[in-house]
Design an enzyme around this catalytic site. Sequence first.
Site, PDB file in Angstrom:
ATOM      1  N   ASP A  67      59.898  58.688  79.078  1.00 45.17           N
ATOM      2  CA  ASP A  67      59.448  55.892  78.330  1.00 45.17           C
ATOM      3  C   ASP A  67      58.520  56.240  79.691  1.00 45.17           C
ATOM      4  OD1 ASP A  67      60.763  56.519  80.969  1.00 45.17           O
ATOM      5  OD2 ASP A  67      62.097  55.494  80.334  1.00 45.17           O
ATOM      6  N   ASN A 136      73.553  50.177  83.412  1.00 44.01           N
ATOM      7  CA  ASN A 136      73.796  49.768  82.219  1.00 44.01           C
ATOM      8  C   ASN A 136      74.241  50.188  80.479  1.00 44.01           C
ATOM      9  OD1 ASN A 136      71.135  49.865  81.203  1.00 44.01           O
ATOM     10  ND2 ASN A 136      70.088  47.819  80.663  1.00 44.01           N
ATOM     11  N   HIS A 138      71.839  52.346  79.643  1.00 44.64           N
ATOM     12  CA  HIS A 138      70.309  53.004  78.985  1.00 44.64           C
ATOM     13  C   HIS A 138      70.683  54.500  79.203  1.00 44.64           C
ATOM     14  CE1 HIS A 138      67.928  51.853  82.518  1.00 44.64           C
ATOM     15  NE2 HIS A 138      67.837  52.608  82.383  1.00 44.64           N
ATOM     16  N   GLU A 143      67.712  50.200  75.504  1.00 42.93           N
ATOM     17  CA  GLU A 143      68.192  49.103  76.065  1.00 42.93           C
ATOM     18  C   GLU A 143      70.190  48.946  75.301  1.00 42.93           C
ATOM     19  OE1 GLU A 143      67.864  49.040  79.600  1.00 42.93           O
ATOM     20  OE2 GLU A 143      65.897  47.351  79.744  1.00 42.93           O
TER      21      GLU A 143
HETATM   22  P1  PGA Z   1      67.837  56.276  88.653  1.00 44.80           P
HETATM   23  O1  PGA Z   1      67.445  55.798  86.710  1.00 44.80           O
HETATM   24  O2  PGA Z   1      67.486  57.392  88.133  1.00 44.80           O
HETATM   25  O3  PGA Z   1      66.782  55.590  89.325  1.00 44.80           O
HETATM   26  O4  PGA Z   1      69.604  55.706  89.018  1.00 44.80           O
HETATM   27  C1  PGA Z   1      68.531  56.402  85.361  1.00 44.80           C
HETATM   28  C2  PGA Z   1      67.079  55.290  85.220  1.00 44.80           C
HETATM   29  O5  PGA Z   1      67.721  54.032  84.995  1.00 44.80           O
HETATM   30  O6  PGA Z   1      67.079  56.134  83.461  1.00 44.80           O
END
Ligand code: PGA
Length: 246
Positions: A67, A136, A138, A143
């Site tokens: 992404d 959450n 994702h 999302e």
């Molecule tokens: P993080 O993010 O590694 O900073 O916890 C993971 C994500 O949001 O996919």
Amino acid sequence: MNILIYETYEKMSQAAAAIIAAQVLAKPDSILGLATGSTPFGTYTGLVKLYKEGILDFKRVKTFNLDEYVGIDKSDDQSYHFFMMENLFSKININARNINIPNGLANDLEKECAAYEKKIDAAGGIDLQLLGIGNNGHIGFNEPDVHFPAATHIVELSESTIEANARFFPDSGKVPRSAITMGTGAIMKSRRILLLASGGQKADVVKELVYGEVRPQLPASILRFHNDVTIIIDSEAGAGLHGKVI
Ligand code: PGA
């Protein structure tokens, strides 16, 4: 699902780097799907170390990142492009032509999404996809929703993602509101998947991922339908699981 729980973030990162290294050693022209965020940082450090020690060669490896934010230049230090250059690509011998990251500044974002997906297919599909998981649920920026968005698409980030990512920006008002993300379809087409999670704030979502219902409100749960998923977590993220700590 193969679930490996390590005592510390350092150990889980070493294990993740070892799995990616084994993939590249077995297939030097591997296609890797890569992730950003704070969790894969240690994994990339481990891969750089193996490269510097002369154990890994990335000359023929191709990468596709999951992404990128919309509206941020790749030279911006908050862009995922910048993160990847800083933490991995500038430190290994990957060919710049083999690096693929969605262009969040494309004039026609829809076209960019379709072209990105086509390019993954044309390259032969992803051999090993590295994933983090949001609080959450994702994966990439897919999302929580009422369906699993299959195609690479533009997504409006949820409030909880904006809040979680605000730690990287001077204030939450500066967090981009949208991003391009590989869809769950492209992720599920990867031949192997490696998901990482670290820290107590991920314990609930990891528990839901492993024991909860498969549902689009928890996008990562779709991985339960994939036949080659390894989850590597530290003991804090694995607090809700029954598995033994290595
Ligand atoms: P993080 O993010 O590694 O900073 O916890 C993971 C994500 O949001 O996919």
